[in-house]
Scaffold this active site. Structure first.
Site, PDB file in Angstrom:
ATOM      1  NE  ARG A 101      -3.347   0.379   1.802  1.00  0.00           N
ATOM      2  CZ  ARG A 101      -5.782   0.298   2.201  1.00  0.00           C
ATOM      3  NH1 ARG A 101      -5.583   1.247   3.780  1.00  0.00           N
ATOM      4  NH2 ARG A 101      -6.134  -0.099   2.041  1.00  0.00           N
ATOM      5  CG  HIS A 128      -8.434   0.361  -2.969  1.00  0.00           C
ATOM      6  ND1 HIS A 128      -7.619  -1.070  -3.106  1.00  0.00           N
ATOM      7  CD2 HIS A 128      -9.131   0.515  -2.282  1.00  0.00           C
ATOM      8  CE1 HIS A 128      -8.388  -1.751  -1.292  1.00  0.00           C
ATOM      9  NE2 HIS A 128      -9.032  -0.629  -1.482  1.00  0.00           N
ATOM     10  CD  GLN A 131     -13.454  -1.679  -1.240  1.00  0.00           C
ATOM     11  OE1 GLN A 131     -12.547  -1.952  -0.046  1.00  0.00           O
ATOM     12  NE2 GLN A 131     -13.818  -2.578  -0.812  1.00  0.00           N
ATOM     13  CG  ASP A 223     -13.294   6.532  -0.797  1.00  0.00           C
ATOM     14  OD1 ASP A 223     -13.547   5.585   0.312  1.00  0.00           O
ATOM     15  OD2 ASP A 223     -12.792   6.099  -1.616  1.00  0.00           O
ATOM     16  CB  CYS A 263     -14.130   0.982   0.184  1.00  0.00           C
ATOM     17  SG  CYS A 263     -13.724   2.415   0.370  1.00  0.00           S
ATOM     18  NE  ARG A 291     -10.835  -5.942   0.092  1.00  0.00           N
ATOM     19  CZ  ARG A 291      -9.653  -4.443   0.987  1.00  0.00           C
ATOM     20  NH1 ARG A 291     -10.478  -4.087   0.854  1.00  0.00           N
ATOM     21  NH2 ARG A 291      -8.479  -4.521   0.325  1.00  0.00           N
TER      22      ARG A 291
END
Ligand code: CP
Ligand code: NVA
Length: 305
Positions: A101, A128, A131, A223, A263, A291
């Protein structure tokens, strides 16, 4: 570079994406069926905070029989100026895959080029993709299909929006993104999503009108307005994004049976109203659980080359 990297959702073809989701469904039904990482170690570098991604990857690796090393850049010489390339070369001598990340996509690409083991994007400023695997699993388990499902994303044209554009297009969905002018997804991603959609029967809409995006949507997604690294812009963004809040009024413009994704982490009262996030149409807790299952399927996929 023959190893399988997963730096964007474009790393998988449409059929592979569906196969990954099928495998995630199987792993969800029985969490202990695969030991594909027995004897293997996965390094996880987090240059930004994380709750879901870090924990779900750690649990995924453990359940697949492997060992996860969660590393913050502060723990590594990377935090004192060692290059990302040298870090990639060294990690490749010890571990079997690297989950990262970070900020710029270029940093991930440089790491992937120097590493001789698979590299997985656990969120960058640009994308991402992990996700969106979970998002698609959640949509399919609720609706039984992905083809021609309409997903509306309302808010910042950010990393999550980019991965949704590509992932939904690959799944043959109609993805509609509504963002304020100047905060829209980058044109190259929109163009690529349109190109993908032509081959899958999907469709792409990009607009500044939240109501237009949400009209007749099966799924409504939002988001945060200020992503990690944009904390200094948070106040200005709160004003600009206010008309894009996902609340009951906006949700009423979607299909009556539409459900809501986010998310997470969420800011109740900013990008999403508390009664929507915590209400009966919210699927965010299943989405967060997924996830784990999708990342197990992804780890199997990267190790299978
Ligand atoms: N959705 C997501 O990636 O959450 P974290 O930042 O907690 O990992
Ligand atoms: N767009 C958000 C997603 C967090 C999971 C961020 O980058 O901070």
């Amino acid at each position: 570079m023959t190893e399988r990297d997963f730096l964007t959702i474009d790393a998988v073809e449409s059929a592979e994406l569906i196969a990954l989701l099928d495998r995630a469904d199987a792993l969800k039904r029985d969490r202990r069926t695969s030991r594909v990482l027995a004897g293997k170690t996965i390094a996880m570098i987090f240059e930004k905070p994380s709750t879901r991604t870090r924990i779900s990857f750690e649990v995924a690796v453990a359940e697949l029989g492997g060992t996860a090393l969660a590393l913050s850049s502060a723990d590594l010489q990377l935090g004192r100026g060692e290059t990302i390339e040298d870090t990639g070369r060294i990690l490749s001598r010890y571990v079997h895959a690297v989950v990262v990340r970070t900020f710029e996509q270029d940093r991930l690409e440089r790491l992937a080029r120097s590493a001789s083991v698979p590299v997985i994007n656990a969120l960058s400023d640009y994308a991402h993709p992990c996700q969106v695997l979970a998002d698609l699993q959640t949509v399919r388990e609720r609706l039984g299909r992905l083809a021609r499902v309409k997903l509306a994303y309302v808010g910042d044209g950010n990393n999550v929006a980019h991965s949704l554009l590509l992932g939904c297009a690959k799944a043959g969905m109609h993805v509609a993104v509504a963002s304020p002018a100047g905060y829209d997804p980058i044109p190259q991603v929109v163009g690529r999503a349109e190109q993908i959609a032509q081959g899958t029967g999907g469709a792409v809409t990009v607009t500044t009108e939240a109501v237009e995006a949400v009209r007749d949507a099966d799924v409504v997604y939002t988001d945060v307005w200020a992503s990690m690294g944009q904390e200094g812009e948070a106040e200005e963004r709160r004003l600009i994004f206010a008309p894009y809040q996902l609340n009951e009024v906006l949700l009423a413009r979607a299909k009556p049976e539409a459900f809501v994704l986010h998310c997470l982490p969420a800011h109740r009262g900013e990008e999403i109203a508390a009664e929507v996030l915590d209400g009966p149409r919210s699927a965010v807790w299943d989405q967060a659980e997924n996830r784990l299952h999708t990342q197990k399927a992804l780890l199997e996929w990267v190790m299978s080359e």
